[in-house]
Design a protein around this motif. Structure first.
Motif, PDB file in Angstrom:
ATOM      1  N   ASP A   2       1.192  -1.134  -0.290  1.00 50.67           N
ATOM      2  CA  ASP A   2       0.106  -0.171  -0.627  1.00 50.67           C
ATOM      3  C   ASP A   2       1.067   1.174  -0.137  1.00 50.67           C
ATOM      4  N   THR A   3       2.064   1.515   0.549  1.00 47.14           N
ATOM      5  CA  THR A   3       2.656   3.025   0.540  1.00 47.14           C
ATOM      6  C   THR A   3       3.219   3.076  -0.325  1.00 47.14           C
ATOM      7  N   GLY A  42       1.531   6.254  -7.274  1.00 46.20           N
ATOM      8  CA  GLY A  42       0.395   7.208  -7.225  1.00 46.20           C
ATOM      9  C   GLY A  42       0.266   8.185  -7.652  1.00 46.20           C
ATOM     10  N   ILE A  43       1.387   8.912  -6.668  1.00 49.47           N
ATOM     11  CA  ILE A  43       1.411  10.160  -6.439  1.00 49.47           C
ATOM     12  C   ILE A  43       2.138  10.640  -8.043  1.00 49.47           C
ATOM     13  N   GLU A  50       2.493   1.473  -3.273  1.00 57.26           N
ATOM     14  CA  GLU A  50       1.451   1.908  -4.454  1.00 57.26           C
ATOM     15  C   GLU A  50       1.140   3.583  -4.653  1.00 57.26           C
ATOM     16  N   SER A  51       1.147   4.362  -2.913  1.00 61.66           N
ATOM     17  CA  SER A  51       0.486   5.395  -2.788  1.00 61.66           C
ATOM     18  C   SER A  51       1.545   6.139  -3.701  1.00 61.66           C
TER      19      SER A  51
END
Length: 124
Positions: A42-43, A49-50, A45-46
């Protein structure tokens, strides 16, 4: 060998964590939303995404502390350039918790989101 927190920041900047850095059940928590999520994936992937919106997004000016009582700290600035050309910079800190085997089990990020208002607006 670099400090543990430095290795975590490097993993967030490169999106390529070294093998065994994070425990399988490692979590990341943010002060601004108090949500706890799996660090991998998750981190990472975040951050990916940013970077689709802010390609030069990064953690710079990194200063770290040695591991003490299972915690290493990183102080840094979150920086980047918004799609409209506006640059942003926000001081932040990570508390990196490690278990007895040396793997990261928890990351806590502290940042003033008012300084990242433009980033959050660009991401929404």
């Amino acid at each position: 060998m670099s400090e543990l927190a430095d290795r975590v920041v490097q993993a967030l900047n490169t999106l390529e964590p070294e093998d065994g850095l994070f425990a399988a059940d490692a979590v990341t928590w943010h002060s601004f939303d108090e949500v706890e999520a799996p660090t991998v994936p998750d981190t990472l992937e975040s951050v990916r995404g940013i970077r689709t919106v802010v390609p030069d997004f990064g953690l710079v000016e990194v200063r770290t502390t040695p591991l003490v009582d299972g915690v290493s700290w990183a102080r840094y600035a979150v920086t980047g350039t918004l799609p409209d050309g506006t640059a942003f910079r926000a001081p932040a800190a990570l508390a990196v918790h490690v278990d007895g085997s040396g793997q990261v089990t928890r990351i806590e990020e502290y940042v003033d989101t008012a300084q990242l208002a433009g980033l959050f607006a660009a991401l929404s």
